[in-house]
Design a protein around this motif. Structure first.
Motif, PDB file in Angstrom:
ATOM      1  N   LEU A 190       0.829  -1.205   0.000  1.00 48.85           N
ATOM      2  CA  LEU A 190       0.000   0.000   0.000  1.00 48.85           C
ATOM      3  C   LEU A 190       0.869   1.263   0.000  1.00 48.85           C
ATOM      4  CD1 LEU A 190      -2.857  -1.048   2.468  1.00 48.85           C
ATOM      5  CD2 LEU A 190      -2.957  -0.902  -0.026  1.00 48.85           C
ATOM      6  N   ARG A 191       1.943   1.243   0.777  1.00 47.45           N
ATOM      7  CA  ARG A 191       2.804   2.433   0.822  1.00 47.45           C
ATOM      8  C   ARG A 191       3.525   2.630  -0.508  1.00 47.45           C
ATOM      9  NH1 ARG A 191       3.601   0.205   6.046  1.00 47.45           N
ATOM     10  NH2 ARG A 191       2.367   1.372   7.558  1.00 47.45           N
ATOM     11  N   ASP A 192       3.778   1.519  -1.222  1.00 49.16           N
ATOM     12  CA  ASP A 192       4.383   1.616  -2.547  1.00 49.16           C
ATOM     13  C   ASP A 192       3.488   2.407  -3.501  1.00 49.16           C
ATOM     14  OD1 ASP A 192       6.336   0.865  -4.654  1.00 49.16           O
ATOM     15  OD2 ASP A 192       4.657  -0.320  -5.435  1.00 49.16           O
ATOM     16  N   LEU A 193       2.187   2.345  -3.257  1.00 49.81           N
ATOM     17  CA  LEU A 193       1.256   3.060  -4.141  1.00 49.81           C
ATOM     18  C   LEU A 193       1.324   4.570  -3.942  1.00 49.81           C
ATOM     19  CD1 LEU A 193      -1.939   0.828  -3.861  1.00 49.81           C
ATOM     20  CD2 LEU A 193      -0.322   0.937  -5.762  1.00 49.81           C
ATOM     21  N   GLU A 194       1.793   4.998  -2.760  1.00 52.05           N
ATOM     22  CA  GLU A 194       1.758   6.425  -2.472  1.00 52.05           C
ATOM     23  C   GLU A 194       2.602   7.225  -3.455  1.00 52.05           C
ATOM     24  OE1 GLU A 194      -0.244   7.931  -0.705  1.00 52.05           O
ATOM     25  OE2 GLU A 194       0.585   9.956  -0.640  1.00 52.05           O
ATOM     26  N   ALA A 195       3.760   6.658  -3.837  1.00 49.33           N
ATOM     27  CA  ALA A 195       4.632   7.379  -4.769  1.00 49.33           C
ATOM     28  C   ALA A 195       3.974   7.498  -6.149  1.00 49.33           C
ATOM     29  CB  ALA A 195       5.967   6.646  -4.890  1.00 49.33           C
ATOM     30  N   LYS A 196       3.278   6.453  -6.539  1.00 41.48           N
ATOM     31  CA  LYS A 196       2.679   6.455  -7.886  1.00 41.48           C
ATOM     32  C   LYS A 196       1.354   7.217  -7.920  1.00 41.48           C
ATOM     33  CE  LYS A 196       4.378   1.747  -8.484  1.00 41.48           C
ATOM     34  NZ  LYS A 196       3.932   0.342  -8.416  1.00 41.48           N
ATOM     35  N   TYR A 197       0.594   7.122  -6.816  1.00 39.25           N
ATOM     36  CA  TYR A 197      -0.748   7.705  -6.801  1.00 39.25           C
ATOM     37  C   TYR A 197      -0.927   8.528  -5.527  1.00 39.25           C
ATOM     38  CZ  TYR A 197      -1.107   3.806 -10.060  1.00 39.25           C
ATOM     39  OH  TYR A 197      -0.879   2.925 -11.082  1.00 39.25           O
ATOM     40  N   PRO A 198      -0.388   9.728  -5.498  1.00 43.37           N
ATOM     41  CA  PRO A 198      -0.458  10.543  -4.277  1.00 43.37           C
ATOM     42  C   PRO A 198      -1.916  10.727  -3.812  1.00 43.37           C
ATOM     43  CG  PRO A 198       1.006  11.551  -5.890  1.00 43.37           C
ATOM     44  CD  PRO A 198       0.327  10.398  -6.578  1.00 43.37           C
ATOM     45  N   GLY A 199      -2.100  10.628  -2.514  1.00 41.97           N
ATOM     46  CA  GLY A 199      -3.434  10.841  -1.963  1.00 41.97           C
ATOM     47  C   GLY A 199      -4.209   9.564  -1.736  1.00 41.97           C
ATOM     48  N   LEU A 200      -3.811   8.515  -2.424  1.00 41.57           N
ATOM     49  CA  LEU A 200      -4.583   7.274  -2.337  1.00 41.57           C
ATOM     50  C   LEU A 200      -4.405   6.606  -0.970  1.00 41.57           C
ATOM     51  CD1 LEU A 200      -4.727   4.613  -5.180  1.00 41.57           C
ATOM     52  CD2 LEU A 200      -4.817   3.999  -2.791  1.00 41.57           C
ATOM     53  N   VAL A 201      -3.165   6.459  -0.549  1.00 40.53           N
ATOM     54  CA  VAL A 201      -2.899   5.660   0.651  1.00 40.53           C
ATOM     55  C   VAL A 201      -3.427   6.341   1.915  1.00 40.53           C
ATOM     56  CG1 VAL A 201      -1.078   4.601   2.038  1.00 40.53           C
ATOM     57  CG2 VAL A 201      -1.008   4.470  -0.439  1.00 40.53           C
ATOM     58  N   GLY A 202      -3.462   7.686   1.897  1.00 38.03           N
ATOM     59  CA  GLY A 202      -3.998   8.413   3.044  1.00 38.03           C
ATOM     60  C   GLY A 202      -5.465   8.084   3.315  1.00 38.03           C
ATOM     61  N   GLN A 203      -6.144   7.548   2.301  1.00 40.01           N
ATOM     62  CA  GLN A 203      -7.543   7.143   2.469  1.00 40.01           C
ATOM     63  C   GLN A 203      -7.656   5.744   3.074  1.00 40.01           C
ATOM     64  OE1 GLN A 203     -10.105   9.315   1.435  1.00 40.01           O
ATOM     65  NE2 GLN A 203      -8.377  10.709   1.189  1.00 40.01           N
ATOM     66  N   VAL A 204      -6.520   5.040   3.137  1.00 41.40           N
ATOM     67  CA  VAL A 204      -6.544   3.642   3.583  1.00 41.40           C
ATOM     68  C   VAL A 204      -5.808   3.465   4.915  1.00 41.40           C
ATOM     69  CG1 VAL A 204      -5.973   1.261   2.914  1.00 41.40           C
ATOM     70  CG2 VAL A 204      -6.594   2.933   1.148  1.00 41.40           C
ATOM     71  N   ILE A 205      -4.689   4.195   5.062  1.00 40.93           N
ATOM     72  CA  ILE A 205      -3.876   4.094   6.280  1.00 40.93           C
ATOM     73  C   ILE A 205      -3.940   5.441   7.000  1.00 40.93           C
ATOM     74  CG2 ILE A 205      -1.530   3.742   7.174  1.00 40.93           C
ATOM     75  CD1 ILE A 205      -0.964   1.986   4.746  1.00 40.93           C
ATOM     76  N   ASN A 206      -4.200   5.419   8.312  1.00 47.97           N
ATOM     77  CA  ASN A 206      -4.344   6.674   9.047  1.00 47.97           C
ATOM     78  C   ASN A 206      -2.985   7.227   9.518  1.00 47.97           C
ATOM     79  OD1 ASN A 206      -3.625   5.283  11.394  1.00 47.97           O
ATOM     80  ND2 ASN A 206      -5.755   4.950  12.032  1.00 47.97           N
ATOM     81  N   ASP A 207      -3.037   8.361  10.202  1.00 48.92           N
ATOM     82  CA  ASP A 207      -1.797   9.032  10.622  1.00 48.92           C
ATOM     83  C   ASP A 207      -0.989   8.184  11.601  1.00 48.92           C
ATOM     84  OD1 ASP A 207      -2.479  11.134   9.039  1.00 48.92           O
ATOM     85  OD2 ASP A 207      -3.261  12.386  10.661  1.00 48.92           O
TER      86      ASP A 207
END
Lengths: 103, 135
Positions: free
Chosen positions: A32-49
């Motif tokens: 999931l964190r790998d997706l953050e670089a490719k698709y900014p904003g996506l992972v913040g909807q799945v993993i919290n702070d």
């Protein structure tokens, strides 16, 4: 290792409308964190702070809800598939007039 | 407008009645562009409560895959209100997961079940007509 990640409609906007994206990682959290670089904003909807799964999404590896596995630490195999769906919940609890409820 | 085959409507209402005294819930699949339901997918209510529902995540995944296999998508959710009217509660509005979905509520307060459908976008509730179709 590369796995497929199926996105719910509400998250596809972060991935150019794509339903399925590819991610690299040995665990669900890494993928999931790998997706953050490719698709900014996506992972913040799945993993919290706090680095845990948001309560309003469900994440699966193949047929299994990862909350019943090892959550974000769930290991991934070569043919595994991750699916993300919204958690669907609600109810009449806040509505007045329920028998037995204080006004 | 939400178009729903009578059969899907009946499956939905029956699931709600069988679920009494708890709230019952399920998902609706169909064509997202047309607002047309193809199938009703009854799901378990993990909350097992007369006042709350949580769609069983395993049932949700199963329904999502079944919808996709038919070329459809999940386009909405239904749940019952056992003692209140068929109108979204603040809980329903706060937890509405998708602005494109249709939110159907089956009220079992009165002798005859009452089915109403809503769009919930950015916290705003808008009712839409439910049209039952033969297919």
């Amino acid at each position: 290792m590369s796995v497929s990640v199926n996105l719910p409609t509400v998250l596809r906007v972060h991935a150019g409308g794509t339903k399925t994206v590819e991610a690299e990682g040995a665990t669900v959290g890494e993928a999931l964190r790998d997706l953050e670089a490719k698709y900014p904003g996506l992972v913040g909807q799945v993993i919290n702070d706090e680095g845990a799964l948001h309560k309003f999404v469900n994440v699966y590896v193949n047929d299994d809800d990862v909350r019943y596995l090892s959550s974000l630490d769930t290991p991934l195999g070569p043919s595994d598939e991750i699916s993300i769906l919204p958690a669907v919940a609600g109810g009449a609890v806040d509505q007045s007039g329920f028998p037995g409820e204080a006004a | 407008m939400l178009q729903m085959p009578k059969r899907a409507h009946d499956v939905m209402v029956a699931h709600c009645l069988v679920g009494m005294p708890d709230e019952a819930c399920g998902l609706l699949s169909g064509n997202p562009d047309e607002g047309r339901v193809t199938r009703c997918h009854p799901t378990g209510n993990l909350a097992a409560s007369a006042k709350l529902y949580t769609v069983d995540p395993k049932d949700h995944l199963r329904a999502d895959r079944a919808a996709e296999a038919e070329g459809d998508a999940i386009i909405g959710v239904f749940h019952s209100h056992t003692h209140t009217e068929a109108y979204p509660s603040p809980t329903d509005v706060n937890q509405a997961p998708d602005p494109d979905w249709h939110y159907v509520i089956v009220s079992l307060r009165d002798t005859s079940p009452m089915v109403r459908s809503y769009r919930i976008v950015g916290g705003t509730i808008e009712e839409e007509p439910v049209v039952l179709t033969d297919r």
